[in-house]
Write a protein that holds these residues in place. Structure first.
Motif, mmCIF file in Angstrom:
data_model
loop_
_atom_site.group_PDB
_atom_site.id
_atom_site.type_symbol
_atom_site.label_atom_id
_atom_site.label_comp_id
_atom_site.label_asym_id
_atom_site.label_seq_id
_atom_site.Cartn_x
_atom_site.Cartn_y
_atom_site.Cartn_z
ATOM 1 N N SER A 270 1.326 10.152 11.003
ATOM 2 C CA SER A 270 0.448 10.649 10.576
ATOM 3 C C SER A 270 0.066 9.129 9.768
ATOM 4 O O SER A 270 -1.290 9.109 9.573
ATOM 5 C CB SER A 270 1.174 11.500 9.595
ATOM 6 N N ILE A 271 0.478 7.928 10.208
ATOM 7 C CA ILE A 271 -0.362 7.117 10.199
ATOM 8 C C ILE A 271 -1.602 6.429 10.425
ATOM 9 O O ILE A 271 -2.016 6.107 9.751
ATOM 10 C CB ILE A 271 0.415 5.577 10.557
ATOM 11 N N ALA A 272 -1.816 7.338 11.888
ATOM 12 C CA ALA A 272 -2.856 7.409 12.228
ATOM 13 C C ALA A 272 -3.572 8.166 11.440
ATOM 14 O O ALA A 272 -5.827 7.542 11.646
ATOM 15 C CB ALA A 272 -3.115 7.643 13.471
ATOM 16 N N LEU A 273 -3.965 9.500 10.678
ATOM 17 C CA LEU A 273 -4.304 10.107 10.122
ATOM 18 C C LEU A 273 -4.888 9.447 8.855
ATOM 19 O O LEU A 273 -5.991 10.494 8.376
ATOM 20 C CB LEU A 273 -3.743 11.428 10.500
ATOM 21 N N GLY A 274 -4.833 8.577 8.658
ATOM 22 C CA GLY A 274 -4.857 7.618 6.746
ATOM 23 C C GLY A 274 -4.314 8.153 5.674
ATOM 24 O O GLY A 274 -4.685 8.463 4.868
ATOM 25 N N VAL A 275 -2.947 8.348 5.975
ATOM 26 C CA VAL A 275 -2.227 9.237 4.361
ATOM 27 C C VAL A 275 -1.461 7.810 3.457
ATOM 28 O O VAL A 275 -1.143 7.758 2.655
ATOM 29 C CB VAL A 275 -0.234 9.685 5.067
ATOM 30 N N ALA A 276 -2.294 6.437 4.844
ATOM 31 C CA ALA A 276 -1.699 5.383 3.008
ATOM 32 C C ALA A 276 -3.286 4.946 2.093
ATOM 33 O O ALA A 276 -3.860 6.019 2.962
ATOM 34 C CB ALA A 276 -1.983 4.148 3.882
ATOM 35 N N ASN A 277 -2.457 4.798 1.049
ATOM 36 C CA ASN A 277 -3.233 5.263 -0.179
ATOM 37 C C ASN A 277 -4.191 3.727 -0.441
ATOM 38 O O ASN A 277 -3.569 2.867 -1.325
ATOM 39 C CB ASN A 277 -2.439 6.005 -1.389
ATOM 40 N N PRO B 290 2.788 15.479 2.928
ATOM 41 C CA PRO B 290 3.394 14.994 4.148
ATOM 42 C C PRO B 290 5.089 14.658 3.609
ATOM 43 O O PRO B 290 5.829 14.526 2.216
ATOM 44 C CB PRO B 290 3.403 13.730 3.953
ATOM 45 N N GLY B 291 6.418 15.571 4.529
ATOM 46 C CA GLY B 291 7.825 15.692 4.154
ATOM 47 C C GLY B 291 8.555 14.155 4.845
ATOM 48 O O GLY B 291 7.712 13.536 4.509
ATOM 49 N N PRO B 292 9.955 14.543 4.624
ATOM 50 C CA PRO B 292 10.633 12.777 5.616
ATOM 51 C C PRO B 292 9.554 12.762 6.555
ATOM 52 O O PRO B 292 9.577 13.036 7.459
ATOM 53 C CB PRO B 292 11.952 14.011 5.212
ATOM 54 N N GLY B 293 9.425 11.716 6.013
ATOM 55 C CA GLY B 293 8.819 10.424 7.516
ATOM 56 C C GLY B 293 7.779 10.989 7.825
ATOM 57 O O GLY B 293 7.161 10.529 8.751
ATOM 58 N N THR C 101 -11.841 11.558 6.303
ATOM 59 C CA THR C 101 -11.608 11.914 5.171
ATOM 60 C C THR C 101 -10.395 12.585 4.605
ATOM 61 O O THR C 101 -9.526 12.591 5.451
ATOM 62 C CB THR C 101 -13.084 13.920 5.173
ATOM 63 N N ALA C 102 -9.437 12.505 3.205
ATOM 64 C CA ALA C 102 -8.469 12.428 2.583
ATOM 65 C C ALA C 102 -8.468 14.315 2.695
ATOM 66 O O ALA C 102 -9.338 15.427 2.951
ATOM 67 C CB ALA C 102 -8.563 12.290 1.383
ATOM 68 N N GLU C 103 -7.012 14.287 2.500
ATOM 69 C CA GLU C 103 -6.205 15.754 2.683
ATOM 70 C C GLU C 103 -7.261 16.362 1.605
ATOM 71 O O GLU C 103 -7.181 15.896 0.996
ATOM 72 C CB GLU C 103 -5.100 15.026 1.559
ATOM 73 N N GLU C 104 -7.258 17.557 2.273
ATOM 74 C CA GLU C 104 -7.984 18.885 1.131
ATOM 75 C C GLU C 104 -9.341 18.463 0.552
ATOM 76 O O GLU C 104 -9.774 18.844 -0.484
ATOM 77 C CB GLU C 104 -7.131 18.753 -0.664
ATOM 78 N N ASP C 105 -10.258 17.111 1.144
ATOM 79 C CA ASP C 105 -11.339 17.160 0.853
ATOM 80 C C ASP C 105 -11.635 16.069 -0.753
ATOM 81 O O ASP C 105 -12.661 16.604 -1.535
ATOM 82 C CB ASP C 105 -12.234 17.752 0.841
ATOM 83 N N THR D 95 0.630 -0.833 0.060
ATOM 84 C CA THR D 95 0.487 0.193 0.159
ATOM 85 C C THR D 95 0.908 1.075 0.066
ATOM 86 O O THR D 95 1.849 1.499 1.089
ATOM 87 C CB THR D 95 -0.502 0.342 1.346
ATOM 88 N N PRO D 96 0.387 1.973 -1.325
ATOM 89 C CA PRO D 96 1.627 2.926 -0.931
ATOM 90 C C PRO D 96 1.329 4.238 0.628
ATOM 91 O O PRO D 96 0.449 4.059 0.908
ATOM 92 C CB PRO D 96 1.188 4.169 -2.304
ATOM 93 N N ASP D 97 2.306 4.533 0.648
ATOM 94 C CA ASP D 97 2.429 5.775 1.801
ATOM 95 C C ASP D 97 2.209 5.288 3.473
ATOM 96 O O ASP D 97 1.903 5.657 3.783
ATOM 97 C CB ASP D 97 1.601 7.396 1.651
ATOM 98 N N LEU D 98 1.949 3.561 3.475
ATOM 99 C CA LEU D 98 1.628 2.888 3.991
ATOM 100 C C LEU D 98 3.372 2.702 5.224
ATOM 101 O O LEU D 98 3.603 3.255 6.462
ATOM 102 C CB LEU D 98 1.608 1.327 4.411
ATOM 103 N N ASP D 99 4.453 2.614 4.176
ATOM 104 C CA ASP D 99 5.198 2.079 5.602
ATOM 105 C C ASP D 99 5.988 3.801 5.873
ATOM 106 O O ASP D 99 6.048 4.772 4.799
ATOM 107 C CB ASP D 99 6.769 2.055 4.198
ATOM 108 N N GLY D 100 6.326 4.100 7.315
ATOM 109 C CA GLY D 100 7.885 5.482 7.360
ATOM 110 C C GLY D 100 6.677 6.649 7.375
ATOM 111 O O GLY D 100 7.251 7.567 7.526
ATOM 112 N N ALA D 101 5.386 6.024 7.520
ATOM 113 C CA ALA D 101 4.143 7.837 8.585
ATOM 114 C C ALA D 101 4.757 7.594 9.476
ATOM 115 O O ALA D 101 4.694 8.996 9.292
ATOM 116 C CB ALA D 101 2.987 7.414 7.573
ATOM 117 N N GLY D 102 4.770 7.458 10.193
ATOM 118 C CA GLY D 102 5.165 8.183 11.437
ATOM 119 C C GLY D 102 3.992 8.245 12.180
ATOM 120 O O GLY D 102 3.132 7.457 11.633
#
Length: 847
Positions: free
Chosen positions: A562-569, A832-835, A652-656, A553-560
């Motif tokens: 922010s993983i809780a807020l659903g940055v994964a795709n 999200p930036g580094p990490g 709800t994803a970033e920027e709706d 899953t994209p952006d599931l690794d290394g999210a720190g």
């Protein structure tokens, strides 16, 4: 005697070789001949040589007579010929003699036999033509209803045993009643067919079924002498190499029946929406009649031809009776079976194209059938999709989303997309999917794409990981539904060694001291970001994958945090699988889209699927108890329209750019996402203002779609309640740590725990630390027992957003959050930036 040599007497039959004078009269020459009695004439004695040895007059006459005899014979022959010619004057000269007839017959016979032997030797059985071997792959719902057929040729080969006897007999009665007793070719039938065609009795080729099969399978359809000659010899050879049943089977699978259907199986579906095995005598007779003229005999397309078609239909049935294949009484009861005006479309429009492509990929990914074999066709694929549920999903999306769009007057409405999937938790079977409005208009399948953030619908995985791992807060309290957290917006997370991270709550709302259960109901970002750090982002990721998300899953690794807020795709289908695992008490069964696969009647082996324990039952069931509150009094009250006990979470994803609702009942797990995408550039777009609303969030259209679909999909089935086994102390409220609501730490060392929190304090000391405890026997709890702990406050009612508020929120386009801060600020368009960190996250980016 004289010494002179005496002349010798001539031998009998000797004649003078001296030429006669040209002017010698005929009668003079005739004097040398004998008379009729063969006696010498009177002067023959004069032929003796005189005393001087010279031939006398008699001898000369004898030679002349022999020559004259030969001439007379020749003359007689000429006279006879002349007499014969005199008799064969006029028309008689045109009639050949018996010698001529006999000679011509022998020559012709030699040519025919020689030509046959030459043709039989030179013409070989060729490989089948490409069009004859092409088949469609047939995709079916679980009940056998056809979803779609892919491939350029609409053909599905079946064995003779899969074709009803009525259908076999009907075709024989229409095309070749003596098929089983005759030879491969029938010259008399060919002559008869030509005569019937010339006399207006219908176009008839006179070819046997074997010849027609050769034309369909091995040759082309052009009407040429060369093709007919090849057809003749190949038919003879084929009749020696294959049985009659094999030839009839091939013929029934290659004949064209109109409506784009090749073969009787495709024809049965095209005209009557049934398998060839189900054809009765009446329907079979109509299909058999079609072979004669497929286009003209379609009475739906050409109603004016019905009288003629019925005549042909009766001819077929009468032939069946004559051959003993149909009882006269049954024949008398039959009425003309008008085919369906419209049958199920086999094109890729609507949801069909999405389903076909997703199922094909599933077959390849799971090594059931390789891609090359699928392209060759001939597979019959029964999916796990249930037609009633599939139809209910489409209808719900139309009612709650698509019908509310005004694409002419609101540009944002042109961006709206929807995706959905539904899985049986106990079996892992995908029973319905929604991928887009129409495959021929929008090609990307929205149920399987992995390019939209899942938002707060990811938060339950954080809590599940906390319970599964026995995690504690920074001040040492066990994490349960009743554990208190500081819900202050932009509160920096503590215990995180990375860059400062202080996420905003939606609309910058501060909740102060709040339980996990309340924070879940209201989707408080500050609480779950801190919980992710308390559990450990790596453990959260592992739990999410164990539940059903793909490790890729994209952006599931290394999210720190922010993983809780659903940055994964994650895809909608992956999220549905994960929620189905929660619904199944933590037991994970890999989802499947395929129930059965066959090729030409042969079953293809499917891989074994094993159910495994993903997380403990206590972890899954405790999460369920918390998610029930989201539906009952949190951000997803719109899902109550299902009329069943339900648990779920909005997001709800970033920027709706996407709004989610993921929920489940004990019997069905379903996830719905509404996404924004530019139809021209394919770029993600915010959904502010879509459907005329200030914003689109998970508690709106996604939850409404979920509620209606779940109600209709489970209609008629018993209402099931959740049977939950919760973690020890789940129903107890833990008091907050001293000064836990005092706002963000001012120490500047965000990695250090709060100085005023007691070290390793456990406010639930009576509860064992491990997950092995249980509040009762498996399944003994009623729905109302062991509910979430703590006291909820300010519970909204009605259709609310992810923040739990009843207001409409802010609308409009892109805005920036609270100016420059010591967090470095954050632009709403910034990823999200580094990490995986992006500083203070705006509430419009995260719910």
């Amino acid at each position: 005697m004289s010494d002179e040599p005496q002349p010798k007497k001539p031998r009998p039959g000797w004649a003078s070789h001296e030429p006669q004078a040209a002017d010698t009269p005929d009668d003079a020459r005739d004097d040398t001949r004998t008379d009729a009695a063969g006696l010498p004439r009177s002067n023959e004695s004069d032929g003796e040589a005189d005393g001087h040895g010279e031939p006398g007059p008699a001898s000369a006459k004898t030679g002349a007579s022999a020559t004259a005899g030969a001439s007379a014979k020749k003359a007689a022959r000429e006279e006879r010929r002349a007499a014969l010619k005199a008799r064969r004057t006029g028309w008689r000269r045109l009639v050949p003699t018996w010698r001529m007839v006999l000679g011509a017959f022998l020559v012709t016979a030699l040519l025919v036999v020689g030509g046959f032997l030459l043709g039989y030797t030179l013409v070989q059985i060729p490989a089948a033509n490409a069009a004859a071997t092409q088949q469609a792959n047939v995709y079916l719902y679980a009940d056998g209803t056809v979803i779609a057929r892919d491939g350029e040729v609409n053909r599905e080969n079946v064995t003779l045993s899969q074709i009803s006897e009525d259908a076999q007999h009907a075709v024989l009665a229409a095309e070749d009643r003596d098929f089983y007793t005759e030879s491969a070719v029938d010259p008399l039938a060919m002559v008869r067919g030509a005569w019937n065609t010339l006399t207006g009795k219908g176009k008839q080729s006179g070819s046997t079924i074997t010849q027609q099969y050769v034309k369909n399978y091995y040759l082309r359809q052009e009407q040429t002498v060369t093709r007919k000659v090849k057809e003749f010899f190949i038919a003879i050879k084929l009749d020696r190499n294959q049985s009659k049943d094999e030839i009839l089977e091939g013929y029934l699978n290659t004949s064209f029946f109109g409506r784009g259907a090749y073969g009787i199986q495709a024809a049965a579906h095209a005209y009557y929406d049934m398998d060839a095995s189900e054809l009765d005598a009446g329907r079979a007779a109509y299909l058999a009649a079609l072979v004669n003229a497929p286009s003209q005999y379609d009475v739906v397309a050409h109603p004016g031809n019905r009288a003629f078609v019925e005549k042909r239909w009766n001819y077929v049935l009468d032939g069946m009776v004559d051959e003993g294949w149909l009882a006269p009484a049954e024949r008398a009861r039959l009425t003309f079976p008008v085919p369906k005006r419209t049958t199920l479309s086999t094109t890729m429009s609507g949801q069909r194209g999405y389903i076909v492509n997703i199922v094909k990929q599933h077959l390849v990914d799971n090594k059931i059938v390789d891609e090359a074999s699928l392209d060759a066709g001939g597979y019959r694929i029964t999916t796990t999709l249930q037609k009633s549920k599939q139809d209910a999903f489409v209808e719900s999306v139309d009612d709650n989303l698509m019908d509310r769009l005004d694409k002419k007057n609101r540009k944002v409405d042109t961006y709206v997309r929807a995706g959905g999937a539904s899985i049986e938790p106990k079996t892992g079977k995908v029973v319905a999917m929604y991928n887009g409005i129409d495959y021929v208009k929008q090609y990307t399948p929205n149920a399987t794409r992995r390019d939209f953030q899942v938002g707060s619908s990811f938060k339950p995985f954080v809590f599940t990981a906390a319970v599964e791992n026995g995690s504690r807060t920074q001040d040492g309290r066990r994490i349960t539904p009743g554990t208190h957290y500081d819900g202050t917006s932009e509160r920096p997370v503590q215990g995180w060694p990375g860059p400062r991270y202080a996420p905003e709550n939606e609309d910058h709302e501060d909740y102060g001291d709040i339980t996990v259960s309340e924070a879940t109901d209201k989707s408080v970002n500050a609480v779950y970001a801190q919980m992710a750090v308390d559990v450990g982002p790596d453990k959260v990721r592992k739990t999410a994958v164990d539940l059903g998300l793909s490790p890729d899953t994209p952006d599931l690794d290394g999210a720190g945090p922010s993983i809780a807020l659903g940055v994964a795709n994650a895809s909608v289908l992956d999220m549905t699988q994960a929620y189905a695992t929660l619904a199944n008490h933590g037991k994970h069964t890999p989802y499947t889209l395929v129930e059965k696969v066959t090729q030409n009647g042969r079953d293809i082996a499917l891989p074994e699927r094993h159910t495994r324990r993903a997380v403990s039952r206590e972890a899954a069931d405790t999460t369920t108890s918390v998610l029930k509150g989201v539906v009952e009094k949190g951000t997803a009250t719109a899902a109550q329209t299902s009329g069943r006990p339900a648990a779920g979470k909005t997001g709800t994803a970033e920027e709706d750019t996407a709004a989610w609702f993921a929920g489940y009942t004990p019997d069905l797990a379903t996830v719905v996402a509404v996404m924004g995408q530019d139809p021209v550039t394919a770029g993600h777009k915010s959904l502010y203002g879509a459907m005329g609303l200030p914003r689109v969030n998970g508690g709106g259209a996604p939850a409404e779609i979920w509620g209606q679909y779940t109600r209709d999909a489970l209609e008629g089935e018993p209402v099931s309640s959740f049977s939950l086994r919760l973690q020890p102390g789940a129903d107890e409220s833990q008091p907050p740590a001293p000064d836990s609501s005092g706002g963000p730490s001012s120490s500047g060392d965000v990695s250090a725990p709060a100085t005023d929190a007691p070290d390793d304090e456990d406010t639930d000391s009576g509860t064992p630390d491990d997950d092995g405890g249980s509040t009762g026997d498996d399944g003994s709890e009623s729905e109302g027992e062991n509910s979430t702990g703590g006291t909820t406050t300010g519970s909204p009612t009605g259709d609310t957003g992810d923040s739990g508020r009843t207001g409409t929120g802010t609308g409009g386009g892109d805005t920036t959050g609270g100016g420059t801060t010591d967090d470095g600020g954050s632009n709403r368009d910034e990823l999200p930036g580094p990490g995986g960190l992006s500083g203070a996250l705006d509430g419009r980016r995260w719910d």
